[in-house]
Design a protein around this motif. Sequence first.
Motif, PDB file in Angstrom:
ATOM      1  N   ASP A  82      -4.730   3.772  -7.864  1.00  0.00           N
ATOM      2  CA  ASP A  82      -5.388   4.899  -8.520  1.00  0.00           C
ATOM      3  C   ASP A  82      -4.667   6.211  -8.227  1.00  0.00           C
ATOM      4  O   ASP A  82      -4.468   7.032  -9.124  1.00  0.00           O
ATOM      5  CB  ASP A  82      -6.845   5.006  -8.081  1.00  0.00           C
ATOM      6  N   CYS A 102      -3.103  -2.292  -2.870  1.00  0.00           N
ATOM      7  CA  CYS A 102      -4.208  -1.410  -2.523  1.00  0.00           C
ATOM      8  C   CYS A 102      -4.715  -0.674  -3.765  1.00  0.00           C
ATOM      9  O   CYS A 102      -3.962   0.041  -4.427  1.00  0.00           O
ATOM     10  CB  CYS A 102      -3.722  -0.411  -1.477  1.00  0.00           C
ATOM     11  N   ASP A 115      -8.498  -4.245  -1.926  1.00  0.00           N
ATOM     12  CA  ASP A 115      -8.946  -3.054  -1.214  1.00  0.00           C
ATOM     13  C   ASP A 115      -8.499  -3.130   0.246  1.00  0.00           C
ATOM     14  O   ASP A 115      -7.959  -4.148   0.695  1.00  0.00           O
ATOM     15  CB  ASP A 115     -10.464  -2.879  -1.323  1.00  0.00           C
ATOM     16  N   TYR A 122       0.840  -1.190   0.000  1.00  0.00           N
ATOM     17  CA  TYR A 122       0.000   0.000   0.000  1.00  0.00           C
ATOM     18  C   TYR A 122       0.873   1.237   0.000  1.00  0.00           C
ATOM     19  O   TYR A 122       2.089   1.136   0.068  1.00  0.00           O
ATOM     20  CB  TYR A 122      -1.036  -0.002   1.144  1.00  0.00           C
ATOM     21  N   THR A 135      -6.893   1.838  -3.995  1.00  0.00           N
ATOM     22  CA  THR A 135      -6.884   3.292  -3.817  1.00  0.00           C
ATOM     23  C   THR A 135      -5.499   3.847  -4.111  1.00  0.00           C
ATOM     24  O   THR A 135      -5.363   4.900  -4.750  1.00  0.00           O
ATOM     25  CB  THR A 135      -7.312   3.661  -2.381  1.00  0.00           C
ATOM     26  N   CYS A 136      -4.474   3.140  -3.680  1.00  0.00           N
ATOM     27  CA  CYS A 136      -3.086   3.571  -3.900  1.00  0.00           C
ATOM     28  C   CYS A 136      -2.707   3.468  -5.372  1.00  0.00           C
ATOM     29  O   CYS A 136      -2.035   4.353  -5.909  1.00  0.00           O
ATOM     30  CB  CYS A 136      -2.136   2.737  -3.035  1.00  0.00           C
TER      31      CYS A 136
END
Length: 111
Positions: free
Chosen positions: A79, A74, A94, A44, A76-77
């Motif tokens: 992205d 991850c 996630d 992450y 989100t990371c």
Amino acid sequence: MKKAIIINSEVMGKGDDALGIRLMGNFLRKLWASNDKPDIIAFYNSGVKLMGEGSSVLDALTALHDQGVELVACGTCIDFYDLDKKIKVGRRTDMVEIVSIMMEAEKVVTI
């Protein structure tokens, strides 16, 4: 799942980033050569960059993956760093799964 490694940065340790990148490469290559491997490595924050195109440690990560170590990153990371199409090894996940990995493992090592 017994052993998990969490990698939260593309560098190992605090201090000089060039040294940290070198140390991370050494760590992952020694882990690759080790007889004792984790079941999963979760990445992450900037650690997800290690799984992407142009990473200097893709050889070690690909070999670990080929040896049965699950690699997750991850989403989100991914992205945040705009790596969606550049991840070369492992799979997207996630924070729910990363929390589950940490809570279910018998041993968690954070790098």
